[in-house]
Design an enzyme around this catalytic site. Sequence first.
Site, PDB file in Angstrom:
ATOM      1  N   CYS A  17      20.166   7.676  -3.051  1.00  0.00           N
ATOM      2  CA  CYS A  17      19.906   6.666  -2.029  1.00  0.00           C
ATOM      3  C   CYS A  17      21.070   6.601  -1.040  1.00  0.00           C
ATOM      4  CB  CYS A  17      19.715   5.321  -2.717  1.00  0.00           C
ATOM      5  SG  CYS A  17      19.267   3.992  -1.612  1.00  0.00           S
ATOM      6  N   PRO A  18      20.768   6.634   0.242  1.00  0.00           N
ATOM      7  CA  PRO A  18      19.465   6.475   0.907  1.00  0.00           C
ATOM      8  C   PRO A  18      18.830   7.794   1.339  1.00  0.00           C
ATOM      9  CG  PRO A  18      21.173   6.180   2.534  1.00  0.00           C
ATOM     10  CD  PRO A  18      21.867   6.484   1.212  1.00  0.00           C
TER      11      PRO A  18
END
Length: 79
Positions: A17-18
Amino acid sequence: MSEISVTQTLDTLGLRCPEPVMLVRKNIRHLNDGEILLIIADDPATTRDIPSFCQFMDHTLLQCEVEKPPFKYWVKRGK
């Protein structure tokens, strides 16, 4: 569920993430409405982030397999 006809596959294995959602956004832009992107991921955050992305961006999460990695998500562009 019957076989889903995939237009494009996006492998995000090893990304955290992201990055997976950023790549989903970038790749789904190149699809036409109704086409399907299969996302393969191993980041546990995708189990939350990809459904949220679909809802926010008005795409359809057709199916997901999130019991154990690699996780798979079938996303149809548009509603």
